[in-house]
Scaffold this active site. Structure first.
Site, short mmCIF file in Angstrom:
data_model
loop_
_atom_site.label_atom_id
_atom_site.label_comp_id
_atom_site.label_asym_id
_atom_site.label_seq_id
_atom_site.Cartn_x
_atom_site.Cartn_y
_atom_site.Cartn_z
CG ASP A 161 -2.10 -0.88 1.08
OD1 ASP A 161 -2.59 -1.00 -0.05
OD2 ASP A 161 -2.55 -1.45 2.08
CB THR A 174 -15.41 22.60 9.69
OG1 THR A 174 -15.67 23.59 8.69
CG2 THR A 174 -15.20 23.26 11.05
#
Length: 673
Positions: free
Chosen positions: A304, A371
């Site tokens: 990976d 956010t």
């Protein structure tokens, strides 16, 4: 667990010496037929020492026969010592693990919700327990309620606690670990005596260790050679009679032991055990010796990108101002927007800003956290605002405020993306100042490691969910041979099957439930201890430190194990051939004068020739124990290069060393004759 045990620690040596004597039991020795032949010879030599006329032959010096008995006894003890020492190292690790299994109480939750304190050993699968701060988790289980940090250092050696919570990939807990903060309710998933730790102790001790296919094949070869040499020895007796040469039973026994492959026969088991031990030194749990050996045959590594090839945290690499701004102003704004950002990316921006040698003053302001909705973070000062964030979000903010978008911004953003990086746009008030280039950093030393693997004939394949452009950039920088972009978990199975269809041996890492099918499909699957139970069950290796890059270490250990066994086998057989030509001319020279031309060593007498060879045979086992335990050292090179080097060192060396060693021992024996 992660600590390295020295080979010749005093307490291990003392115990190994005791065990090596106990292993002389014929019931145990028959498991190794080669060394059992030596033991039979030793017992016959003992019988001839006590009863010289046992076989109604001409009497031979009792001292000579007794010397043969002592040397054969030492040969057996030395061979057993190598195995006992390897087993002792495993037991020492098992004892360290067993210390975590102290007697403890468990707070079991009854059906009415109340608690009862019981012995942890009385817990059954399906019981639910509550574990609070400072308490040990009594058995393997699954978190069903609560969130807590768990200290797994007693098992994994990793000091940093890990977060465990119900649901997801981090709900499995191991018996013997302790809750560092908060509390958990855990459903027990294993019966007493069958926990992960119990299995680990059993594997480390070697109780479940079985011979691997390679070991069986090599053992068959050694047994064949042993039978051939024994037949040769048996034919010598009538030949000696025909030549009117007195060949005693004691000399035949000694000759047989010299010629059969006792060196590798005595070290074979130790090599296998030590190979497993080297894996556990890296905090990797191997479910069988076969999985470690298979690593030695691996020629394709599927890795990976995130966490294996790269650190997984994007790091600031450069500040790129737009034409309408200055480099200094961009750096200051990037620094101010990140000074209160405690993310790895934020800290890397601050660190890179400090390196620019620009005066960076810190004002007091209100930090605006990132956010998912705004996709930006920054600081509000009294008279101004500074932000950094995703290009689209920042452009949208500026446009809504009626600001101006620099004409070169789009090119800067695309340029960073083409390099495989992540662009962050920086603005002050409503003015865009430039771009921060966030880069997925390649782990230190991997480029050299991949080059080493390539030289050994191992191909590396990077699997990543990134797009083709980003994947190509990172693959080129890391030095992997191939990459698979936009790769989903199910795509890994297809990659594995394609490689296996080409006759390749494939290894891969994984930690999630979606990795389990691929881990099971691969020839070697390394699961992370922090991963799901299904991943750990599908894999044949488990990394207790949850470090995917260790797959490369295991592959090298597997290759070292195979090389060690092959090298010492080559050395042992070369030894036997050399001893054959060193001893026989000295023995038959009197009866066959023509043999004098082959007597290049000019040994003192047939008796001293045999004793010298026997002593050398015993000592060489002791001298090879460190190599058997540590493994043959090697650097990245092609299989052909490594083979040629080992044939030169262990093949040719195995032919030369006996001539030198036997001659030196013969000279020493002459001093006492």
């Amino acid at each position: 667990m992660a600590e390295t045990t020295k080979i010749f620690e005093s307490h291990l040596v003392k115990q190994a010496l005791k065990d090596s004597v106990l292993k002389l039991n014929p019931v145990y020795m028959i498991k190794n037929p080669i060394m059992f032949v030596v033991e039979v010879g030793m017992l016959l030599a003992l019988g001839l020492t006590i009863y010289p006329d046992l076989f109604h032959q001409e009497s031979v010096s009792r001292l000579y026969v007794f010397s043969i008995f002592i040397i054969l006894l030492l040969t057996l003890v030395f061979a057993n010592f190598s195995e006992a020492l390897a087993e002792g190292r495993g037991k020492a690790q098992a004892n360290a693990l067993r210390q975590t299994q102290t007697e403890m109480k468990a707070r079991r939750i009854k059906q009415d919700g109340s608690y009862e304190m019981i012995d942890a050993s009385d817990l059954k699968k399906g019981d639910i327990v509550r574990v609070e701060t400072g308490e040990q988790i009594p058995n393997d289980g699954k978190v069903i309620k609560g969130l807590a940090t768990v200290d797994e250092s007693a098992i994994t050696g990793e000091s940093a606690p890990v977060i465990k919570e119900s649901g997801g990939d981090f709900d499995n807990v191991i018996g013997g670990t302790s809750v560092a903060s908060d509390w958990l309710e855990v459903e027990i998933t294993s019966e007493p005596g069958h926990s992960f730790l119990d299995k680990m102790i059993g594997l480390v001790e070697g109780a479940t260790r079985k011979k691997t296919p390679n070991e069986i094949a090599l053992f068959t070869l050694l047994m064949t050679l042993t039978i051939i040499f024994l037949v040769v020895i048996l034919t010598m007796y009538p030949l000696a009679k025909f030549l009117n040469f007195n060949l005693s039973i004691a000399m035949l026994i000694a000759l047989a032991v010299c010629l059969i492959p006792t060196t590798i026969g005595g070290l074979l088991s130790a090599i296998g055990i030590a190979g497993m031990d080297r894996v556990t030194q890296f905090n990797i749990l191997a479910k069988s010796g076969r999985s470690v050996e298979t690593c030695g045959d691996v020629n394709v590594l599927i890795l990976d990108k995130t966490g294996t090839i790269t650190y997984g945290n994007r790091m600031a690499d450069a500040f790129i101002p737009v034409k309408s701004s200055s480099f200094e102003r961009l750096v200051k704004a990037a620094y101010e927007s990140s000074i209160a950002d405690d993310t790895p990316e934020g800290r890397s921006i601050v660190k890179l800003a400090y390196k620019q040698h620009i005066d960076l003053l810190q004002e007091v302001g209100e930090y605006i956290p990132f956010t998912a909705e705004t996709r930006m973070s920054g600081v509000k000062f009294t008279t101004r605002e500074v932000y950094k964030g995703a290009p689209n979000s920042m452009v949208k903010r500026v446009k809504e405020a009626g600001g101006h978008i620099p004409v070169d911004l789009d090119a800067l953003v695309k340029g960073v993306s083409k390099k495989g990086g992540t662009p962050l746009v920086v603005l002050e008030d409503n003015e865009i100042l430039g771009v921060i280039y966030l880069k997925d950093v390649i782990k230190d030393g991997l480029v050299e490691r991949f080059r080493e693997l390539r030289e050994m004939g191992i191909e590396t394949v990077m699997c990543t969910g990134d797009n083709e452009l980003t994947a190509a950039t990172i693959a080129k920088e890391a030095g992997v041979d191939r990459f698979v972009a936009e790769c989903k978990p199910e795509d890994k199975i297809n990659v594995i099957r394609e490689e296996q269809a080409k006759g390749h041996i494939v290894a891969m890492t994984g930690d999630g439930t979606n990795d389990a099918p691929a881990l099971a499909e691969a020839n070697v699957g390394l699961a992370m201890n922090s991963g799901t139970m299904s991943a750990k069950e599908a894999a044949n290796l488990i990394d207790l430190d949850s470090n995917p890059t260790k797959l490369m270490e295991v592959v090298l250990i597997g290759k070292q194990l195979l090389m060690t066994r092959g090298s010492l086998t080559t050395f042992s057989i070369a030894n036997d051939i050399a001893k054959y030509f060193a001893i026989l001319p000295a023995m038959f020279m009197a009866a066959m004068p023509a043999m004098n031309h082959l007597n290049i060593m000019h040994l003192h007498s047939p008796e001293s020739a045999v004793l010298s060879a026997l002593i050398f045979n015993a000592l060489i086992i002791v001298l090879l124990i460190p190599i058997a335990m540590k493994g043959v050292k090697f650097k990245g090179a092609s299989t052909q290069t490594i083979l040629m080097k080992n044939m030169l060192v262990y093949g040719l060396g195995g032919m030369i060393v006996p001539f030198i060693g036997i001659k030196l021992i013969d000279l020493i024996i002459q001093l006492f004759v």
